[in-house]
Design a protein around this motif. Structure first.
Motif, PDB file in Angstrom:
ATOM      1  N   SER A 198       0.871  -1.172   0.000  1.00  0.00           N
ATOM      2  CA  SER A 198       0.000   0.000   0.000  1.00  0.00           C
ATOM      3  C   SER A 198       0.908   1.222   0.000  1.00  0.00           C
ATOM      4  O   SER A 198       1.740   1.378   0.903  1.00  0.00           O
ATOM      5  CB  SER A 198      -0.863   0.007   1.256  1.00  0.00           C
ATOM      6  OG  SER A 198      -1.135   1.341   1.609  1.00  0.00           O
ATOM      7  N   PRO A 199       0.772   2.111  -0.996  1.00  0.00           N
ATOM      8  CA  PRO A 199       1.659   3.288  -1.030  1.00  0.00           C
ATOM      9  C   PRO A 199       1.547   4.112   0.245  1.00  0.00           C
ATOM     10  O   PRO A 199       2.525   4.711   0.689  1.00  0.00           O
ATOM     11  CB  PRO A 199       1.155   4.091  -2.228  1.00  0.00           C
ATOM     12  CG  PRO A 199       0.324   3.157  -3.031  1.00  0.00           C
ATOM     13  CD  PRO A 199      -0.168   2.082  -2.112  1.00  0.00           C
ATOM     14  N   PHE A 200       0.343   4.083   0.882  1.00  0.00           N
ATOM     15  CA  PHE A 200       0.167   4.914   2.075  1.00  0.00           C
ATOM     16  C   PHE A 200       0.856   4.306   3.292  1.00  0.00           C
ATOM     17  O   PHE A 200       1.502   5.016   4.056  1.00  0.00           O
ATOM     18  CB  PHE A 200      -1.318   5.194   2.319  1.00  0.00           C
ATOM     19  CG  PHE A 200      -1.862   6.035   1.212  1.00  0.00           C
ATOM     20  CD1 PHE A 200      -1.560   7.373   1.138  1.00  0.00           C
ATOM     21  CD2 PHE A 200      -2.589   5.455   0.181  1.00  0.00           C
ATOM     22  CE1 PHE A 200      -2.008   8.148   0.079  1.00  0.00           C
ATOM     23  CE2 PHE A 200      -3.037   6.215  -0.875  1.00  0.00           C
ATOM     24  CZ  PHE A 200      -2.745   7.564  -0.933  1.00  0.00           C
ATOM     25  N   SER A 201       0.734   2.980   3.454  1.00  0.00           N
ATOM     26  CA  SER A 201       1.471   2.373   4.588  1.00  0.00           C
ATOM     27  C   SER A 201       2.961   2.556   4.372  1.00  0.00           C
ATOM     28  O   SER A 201       3.714   2.771   5.329  1.00  0.00           O
ATOM     29  CB  SER A 201       1.216   0.868   4.725  1.00  0.00           C
ATOM     30  OG  SER A 201      -0.069   0.548   4.383  1.00  0.00           O
ATOM     31  N   GLN A 202       3.386   2.445   3.134  1.00  0.00           N
ATOM     32  CA  GLN A 202       4.823   2.594   2.850  1.00  0.00           C
ATOM     33  C   GLN A 202       5.301   3.997   3.198  1.00  0.00           C
ATOM     34  O   GLN A 202       6.348   4.171   3.825  1.00  0.00           O
ATOM     35  CB  GLN A 202       5.103   2.312   1.364  1.00  0.00           C
ATOM     36  CG  GLN A 202       4.930   0.860   0.972  1.00  0.00           C
ATOM     37  CD  GLN A 202       6.052  -0.034   1.461  1.00  0.00           C
ATOM     38  OE1 GLN A 202       7.217   0.259   1.286  1.00  0.00           O
ATOM     39  NE2 GLN A 202       5.682  -1.129   2.114  1.00  0.00           N
TER      40      GLN A 202
END
Ligand code: FAD
Length: 471
Positions: free
Chosen positions: A403-407
């Motif tokens: 997930s780009p956001f968790s990353q």
């Protein structure tokens, strides 16, 4: 007779196996050559910034070679297919009876060298080839049933056991007999490989520079385990362009790591983690030799050939230009476009976004990276892309989707790097940057001139899972 050493992507004097052998007992002296092959480089999508880096390093190498009386000739052939004849003609012209070079593992490079081997017998010239590009040569590590490993972890266990046998740094060649041959002037540029406004000063040429970087990095190697994933920190070595062009050898890197921690191979600290990255480098070269289809535009996992990739010029363009509306993805792509290099964590995030969330063929991304990267290397780039697209050697099944956001929350918590690359988001809080819905709201409130997301995260994830399930 003289010896001829043919430099490829091994642009260094120190710890260079072919050069060292060419200099052993070379009573009549040593001549060196480097070939500029513009049409081949274009076919390989080599980045103009990388070609510029090669040329600058060839010029530095020429100076170092001149100090030990080896003149470096720089010749031009359009394609690899023309080089075997040219190199044999050059050997004849200068009275060289032996040609020395370090092997390259890509398919076109291997075909070129095989053709030279065949022709050489007609010319009564002996060819001497060496494994020098990696620490443990490809084919050296095999499974119990004599097959190449296709999974990294068991490969690495075996690698750890034998790396020391291959990893010693070699002597620097001594001064050779002086010859009456003038070194070539190294061109500053090659037609077809021009670029504007790219910061070449970020990557100074020369072996000394590569050694300086290695020493600096060795001083902070203990922190590598933590720092390597944070794009806002200079936590990695930044040696990839130098390793890709062979300005430094992987053996020199291994030796420096062991120098900081004698138990680093198979150990636990930062040096061990860094050595593991050098092992990935070896692994991808090993995969390319063991499974040559990967350097012919084919997936490593053959069943993924049938995957129904989407075609969307608009989405691909938004990804290339860093305008997807996903801050961490855009920051990574802008870093690539502005500097010719991208942090490893971001290479994984941007590659996974293209192949999973946009469901665009990994070959599009692989090509774009190659066209831009100063460290572009077929084995590592293809390996990284296929790993991220789940068509490659990743042992985890197809549903690895970052997930780009968790990353971004995990690795750029304060959005420091994102804001550096996407200054439009300066006024937006890190919390909003790490959350798709909050970001949309914050963009409205702040009036930030940043694109709305081009694809819904949940829907795009489901679409990717369905596409892989359908195989
Ligand atoms: C999609 C994708 C594309 C990539 N394309 C390339 C490429 O074209 N050329 C390239 O050299 N690396 C590539 N990599 C690997 C990695 O991202 C870079 O090697 C690394 O970011 C370079 O920075 P560094 O020198 O500071 O690395 P460090 O962390 O200091 O690592 C030391 C060296 O180990 C090697 N290395 C590190 N990670 C990897 C890896 N995952 N695979 C293979 N070798 C590795 C590199 O030679 C690197 O210089 C790619 C990774 C991905 C996910």
């Amino acid at each position: 007779m003289k010896n001829l050493v043919w430099f490829r992507r091994d642009l260094r004097l120190k710890d260079n196996t072919a050069l060292l052998h060419a200099c052993k007992d070379a009573a009549d002296g040593v001549v060196a050559v480097f070939y500029i092959t513009p049409a081949q480089w274009t076919e390989h999508n080599d980045a103009p910034l990388k070609v510029d880096f090669w040329l600058r390093n060839v010029a530095a190498l020429s100076k170092s070679l001149a100090k030990i009386n080896i003149p470096l000739l720089v010749e031009e052939c359009n394609q690899f297919s023309e080089v075997p004849d040219a190199v044999l003609a050059l050997a004849k012209k200068h009275g060289c009876g032996d040609i020395f070079f370090n092997r390259e593992y890509e398919v076109n490079e291997r075909r070129r060298d095989e053709s030279l081997l065949q022709l050489a017998t007609e010319f009564s010239v002996s060819i001497h080839q060496f494994h020098d590009r990696v620490i443990v040569p490809p084919r050296e590590i095999k499974t119990k049933d004599e097959r190449p490993y296709s999974v990294f972890t068991p490969y690495r266990k075996r690698w750890d056991k034998i790396a020391a046998d291959f990893g010693s740094v070699q002597k620097t060649p001594p001064k050779q007999k002086a010859l009456n041959i003038q070194p070539s002037k190294v061109p500053d540029s090659v037609d077809g490989f021009c670029f504007d406004d790219l910061p070449t000063e970020l990557w100074p040429a020369s072996e000394d520079e590569a050694q300086r970087r290695l020493e600096m990095f060795a001083g902070k190697i203990d922190d590598y385990g933590e720092a390597r994933d944070v794009p806002a920190l200079a936590g990695t070595s930044g040696l990839s362009p130098y390793l890709a062009a062979g300005v430094i050898s992987p053996r020199q890197c291994l030796a420096a790591a062991i120098n900081t921690d004698a138990g680093a191979i198979g150990g636990e600290g930062g040096a061990t983690t860094w050595i593991s990255e050098l092992t990935w480098r070896d692994f991808y070269a090993h995969v390319m030799v063991g499974f040559p289809r990967v350097s012919m535009d084919l997936p490593f996992k053959e069943k993924t050939k049938k995957l129904k990739w989407r075609s969307s010029k608009k989405d691909l363009e938004a990804w290339k230009t860093g305008q997807t509306g996903y801050p961490i993805v855009d920051a990574g792509m802008r870093q690539l476009n502005q500097t010719g290099w991208m942090h490893n964590r971001l290479r994984m995030v941007t590659a996974m976004f293209l192949t999973k969330n946009l469901l665009i063929d990994w070959r599009e991304g692989e090509k774009y990276f190659m066209e831009k990267l100063i460290d572009g290397d077929l084995a590592a780039n293809n390996g990284g892309w296929q790993w991220s697209a789940s068509t490659g050697t990743d042992a985890v099944p197809y549903f690895r989707i970052f997930s780009p956001f968790s990353q971004s929350k995990r690795f750029d918590t304060e959005a420091e790097f994102i804001k550096q690359m996407c200054p439009e988001l300066t006024e937006v809080s890190p919390k909003a940057i790490h959350d798709l819905n909050k970001l949309a709201k914050a963009l409205k409130e702040t009036g930030a001139d940043y694109p709305a997301y081009i694809v819904d995260y949940k829907e795009s994830r489901e679409r990717a899972l369905a596409a892989f399930k359908a195989l």
